[in-house]
Design a protein around this motif. Structure first.
Motif, PDB file in Angstrom:
ATOM      1  N   PRO A 218      -5.474  -5.620   6.125  1.00  0.00           N
ATOM      2  CA  PRO A 218      -5.020  -6.266   4.886  1.00  0.00           C
ATOM      3  C   PRO A 218      -6.075  -6.107   3.786  1.00  0.00           C
ATOM      4  N   LEU A 219      -5.613  -5.729   2.591  1.00  0.00           N
ATOM      5  CA  LEU A 219      -6.528  -5.382   1.497  1.00  0.00           C
ATOM      6  C   LEU A 219      -6.952  -6.611   0.708  1.00  0.00           C
ATOM      7  N   PHE A 220      -8.126  -6.484   0.100  1.00  0.00           N
ATOM      8  CA  PHE A 220      -8.638  -7.457  -0.876  1.00  0.00           C
ATOM      9  C   PHE A 220      -8.755  -8.874  -0.314  1.00  0.00           C
ATOM     10  N   ILE A 221      -9.195  -8.967   0.951  1.00  0.00           N
ATOM     11  CA  ILE A 221      -9.586 -10.267   1.497  1.00  0.00           C
ATOM     12  C   ILE A 221     -11.010 -10.101   2.026  1.00  0.00           C
TER      13      ILE A 221
ATOM     14  N   SER B 118     -12.388  -7.023   4.175  1.00  0.00           N
ATOM     15  CA  SER B 118     -11.549  -5.803   4.227  1.00  0.00           C
ATOM     16  C   SER B 118     -12.347  -4.551   3.899  1.00  0.00           C
ATOM     17  N   ARG B 119     -13.180  -4.633   2.884  1.00  0.00           N
ATOM     18  CA  ARG B 119     -13.899  -3.417   2.455  1.00  0.00           C
ATOM     19  C   ARG B 119     -14.769  -2.892   3.594  1.00  0.00           C
ATOM     20  N   GLU B 120     -15.476  -3.810   4.283  1.00  0.00           N
ATOM     21  CA  GLU B 120     -16.338  -3.385   5.382  1.00  0.00           C
ATOM     22  C   GLU B 120     -15.495  -2.769   6.505  1.00  0.00           C
TER      23      GLU B 120
ATOM     24  N   SER C  54       0.824  -1.217   0.000  1.00  0.00           N
ATOM     25  CA  SER C  54       0.000   0.000   0.000  1.00  0.00           C
ATOM     26  C   SER C  54       0.856   1.265   0.000  1.00  0.00           C
ATOM     27  N   SER C  55       1.136   1.729  -1.213  1.00  0.00           N
ATOM     28  CA  SER C  55       2.012   2.896  -1.358  1.00  0.00           C
ATOM     29  C   SER C  55       1.354   4.163  -0.804  1.00  0.00           C
ATOM     30  N   TRP C  56       0.040   4.291  -0.981  1.00  0.00           N
ATOM     31  CA  TRP C  56      -0.621   5.501  -0.453  1.00  0.00           C
ATOM     32  C   TRP C  56      -0.551   5.509   1.070  1.00  0.00           C
TER      33      TRP C  56
ATOM     34  N   MET D 172       3.098  13.795  -8.239  1.00  0.00           N
ATOM     35  CA  MET D 172       3.151  12.375  -7.860  1.00  0.00           C
ATOM     36  C   MET D 172       1.751  11.838  -7.613  1.00  0.00           C
ATOM     37  N   HIS D 173       0.949  12.619  -6.914  1.00  0.00           N
ATOM     38  CA  HIS D 173      -0.387  12.164  -6.528  1.00  0.00           C
ATOM     39  C   HIS D 173      -1.263  11.919  -7.747  1.00  0.00           C
ATOM     40  N   ALA D 174      -1.085  12.769  -8.774  1.00  0.00           N
ATOM     41  CA  ALA D 174      -1.998  12.722  -9.927  1.00  0.00           C
ATOM     42  C   ALA D 174      -1.421  11.979 -11.128  1.00  0.00           C
TER      43      ALA D 174
ATOM     44  N   TRP E 127      -9.454  11.606   4.898  1.00  0.00           N
ATOM     45  CA  TRP E 127      -9.047  10.553   3.986  1.00  0.00           C
ATOM     46  C   TRP E 127      -8.294  11.155   2.815  1.00  0.00           C
ATOM     47  N   ASP E 128      -7.599  10.313   2.104  1.00  0.00           N
ATOM     48  CA  ASP E 128      -6.735  10.648   0.962  1.00  0.00           C
ATOM     49  C   ASP E 128      -5.385  11.161   1.486  1.00  0.00           C
ATOM     50  N   SER E 129      -4.323  10.528   0.978  1.00  0.00           N
ATOM     51  CA  SER E 129      -2.972  10.819   1.481  1.00  0.00           C
ATOM     52  C   SER E 129      -2.588  12.295   1.349  1.00  0.00           C
ATOM     53  N   LEU E 130      -3.076  12.952   0.286  1.00  0.00           N
ATOM     54  CA  LEU E 130      -2.718  14.364   0.100  1.00  0.00           C
ATOM     55  C   LEU E 130      -3.336  15.225   1.206  1.00  0.00           C
ATOM     56  N   ALA E 131      -4.612  14.988   1.484  1.00  0.00           N
ATOM     57  CA  ALA E 131      -5.308  15.751   2.525  1.00  0.00           C
ATOM     58  C   ALA E 131      -4.733  15.427   3.904  1.00  0.00           C
TER      59      ALA E 131
ATOM     60  N   SER F  51     -14.372   7.021   2.128  1.00  0.00           N
ATOM     61  CA  SER F  51     -14.063   6.751   0.712  1.00  0.00           C
ATOM     62  C   SER F  51     -13.911   5.259   0.441  1.00  0.00           C
ATOM     63  N   GLY F  52     -13.798   4.467   1.517  1.00  0.00           N
ATOM     64  CA  GLY F  52     -13.549   3.035   1.335  1.00  0.00           C
ATOM     65  C   GLY F  52     -12.110   2.741   0.936  1.00  0.00           C
ATOM     66  N   LYS F  53     -11.234   3.737   1.107  1.00  0.00           N
ATOM     67  CA  LYS F  53      -9.821   3.577   0.742  1.00  0.00           C
ATOM     68  C   LYS F  53      -8.948   3.891   1.960  1.00  0.00           C
ATOM     69  N   VAL F  54      -7.760   3.324   1.933  1.00  0.00           N
ATOM     70  CA  VAL F  54      -6.733   3.706   2.892  1.00  0.00           C
ATOM     71  C   VAL F  54      -5.658   4.494   2.146  1.00  0.00           C
ATOM     72  N   PRO F  55      -4.948   5.399   2.821  1.00  0.00           N
ATOM     73  CA  PRO F  55      -4.999   5.672   4.245  1.00  0.00           C
ATOM     74  C   PRO F  55      -6.172   6.577   4.616  1.00  0.00           C
ATOM     75  N   CYS F  56      -6.492   6.533   5.931  1.00  0.00           N
ATOM     76  CA  CYS F  56      -7.463   7.450   6.507  1.00  0.00           C
ATOM     77  C   CYS F  56      -6.971   7.789   7.902  1.00  0.00           C
TER      78      CYS F  56
HETATM   79  N1  LIG Z   1      -5.947   8.944  -3.772  1.00  0.00           N
HETATM   80  C1  LIG Z   1      -5.989   8.040  -2.643  1.00  0.00           C
HETATM   81  C2  LIG Z   1      -5.742   6.627  -3.123  1.00  0.00           C
HETATM   82  C3  LIG Z   1      -6.024   5.597  -2.033  1.00  0.00           C
HETATM   83  C4  LIG Z   1      -6.000   4.173  -2.553  1.00  0.00           C
HETATM   84  O1  LIG Z   1      -6.208   3.915  -3.757  1.00  0.00           O
HETATM   85  N2  LIG Z   1      -5.799   3.232  -1.621  1.00  0.00           N
HETATM   86  C5  LIG Z   1      -5.794   1.817  -1.948  1.00  0.00           C
HETATM   87  C6  LIG Z   1      -4.643   1.078  -1.266  1.00  0.00           C
HETATM   88  S1  LIG Z   1      -3.052   1.724  -1.672  1.00  0.00           S
HETATM   89  C7  LIG Z   1      -7.050   1.182  -1.367  1.00  0.00           C
HETATM   90  O2  LIG Z   1      -7.538   1.602  -0.349  1.00  0.00           O
HETATM   91  N3  LIG Z   1      -7.539   0.122  -2.004  1.00  0.00           N
HETATM   92  C8  LIG Z   1      -8.612  -0.651  -1.449  1.00  0.00           C
HETATM   93  C9  LIG Z   1      -9.810  -0.702  -2.337  1.00  0.00           C
HETATM   94  O3  LIG Z   1      -9.803  -0.024  -3.387  1.00  0.00           O
HETATM   95  O4  LIG Z   1     -10.744  -1.424  -1.978  1.00  0.00           O
HETATM   96  C10 LIG Z   1      -4.944   8.494  -1.611  1.00  0.00           C
HETATM   97  O5  LIG Z   1      -4.053   9.277  -1.986  1.00  0.00           O
HETATM   98  O6  LIG Z   1      -5.063   8.175  -0.416  1.00  0.00           O
END
Ligand SMILES: N[C@@H](CCC(=O)N[C@@H](CS)C(=O)NCC(=O)O)C(=O)O
Length: 214
Positions: free
Chosen positions: A34-37, A40-42, A11-13, A98-100, A64-68, A50-55
């Motif tokens: 851990p992602l994609f098991i 994980s989504r819940e 998880s680079s973000w 980098m972000h975009a 949420w979102d690494s930039l913010a 956003s359903g994404k990490v990091p938060c």
């Molecule tokens: N633009 C977002 C991207 C976040 C992102 O894509 N995170 C991925 C992991 S590196 C994620 O949460 N994936 C899980 C999913 O999509 O269900 C950020 O900068 O934080």
């Protein structure tokens, strides 16, 4: 403060936000999902809208979102951005780039700390991304890097943005020369990066779709 992150191997973000929090001297609880098991989504959604990490969860609200997250941390710890307005603007520009961008590098050379994929992943488009990153590193080091070994001297959000690239270059055997090579060595020697890499190597989960080259 709680930081929700994904697998450290992949998880680079997550690494960007985590490294900024560590370098900013914050005390935070790390929640690794851990992602994609199954589930994980819940689990992510219970922390991150956003359903994404990091938060980052602080004082009961989520960022949420690494930039913010980086900008939020820099408001609390201004040392995470350069003080000179020009340097600060360029630090934000290279962080945003980098972000975009760099989609080719991201898709063909995904972060995978554990693997040695030396020589894999190249294409003309990936090599163009690498050349642009090397140009950014070389330019920032020569114009703004006089007070330390990082892009703007001391560590800033711009270094957090490029930290996953350092692991990618290590995994795929990309070896820039000169100032960019020295900067790559600085990132890889950073003690927090070494902590992250050790934890990534100790993880047992794997995501087959991310292990692109076996
Ligand atoms: N633009 C977002 C991207 C976040 C992102 O894509 N995170 C991925 C992991 S590196 C994620 O949460 N994936 C899980 C999913 O999509 O269900 C950020 O900068 O934080």
């Amino acid at each position: 403060m709680k930081l929700i992150i994904g697998n450290k191997n992949y998880s680079s973000w997550s690494l960007r936000a985590w490294l900024a929090a560590r370098e900013g001297g914050f005390t935070f609880e790390e929640i690794r999902i851990p992602l994609f098991i199954p589930g994980s989504r819940e689990r992510i959604l219970s922390h991150s809208p956003s359903g994404k990490v990091p938060c980052l969860n602080d004082h009961g609200f989520a960022v949420w979102d690494s930039l913010a997250i980086g900008e939020y941390l820099a408001e609390k710890q201004p040392a995470l951005l350069p003080t000179d307005p020009t340097a600060r603007a360029i630090a934000r520009a290279v962080t945003a780039e980098m972000h975009a961008g760099f989609q080719n590098l991201r898709s063909r050379m995904p972060m995978n700390v554990r693997k040695d994929y030396t020589g894999f992943g190249h294409s003309p488009e990936v090599d163009a991304d690498i050349a642009r990153i090397v140009a950014i590193w070389t330019d920032c080091r020569s114009r703004f890097g006089h007070d330390g070994p990082y892009l703007f001297g001391r560590f800033s959000l711009a270094d957090a943005a490029y930290a996953p690239v350092a692991f990618r270059f290590q995994t795929y055997g990309v070896k820039p020369e000169g100032d960019a090579g020295a900067y790559l060595a600085t990132l890889l020697a950073n003690p927090h990066m070494q902590d992250w890499a050790a934890a990534a190597r100790a993880e047992t989960e794997s995501i087959p779709e991310e292990d692109l080259y076996g």
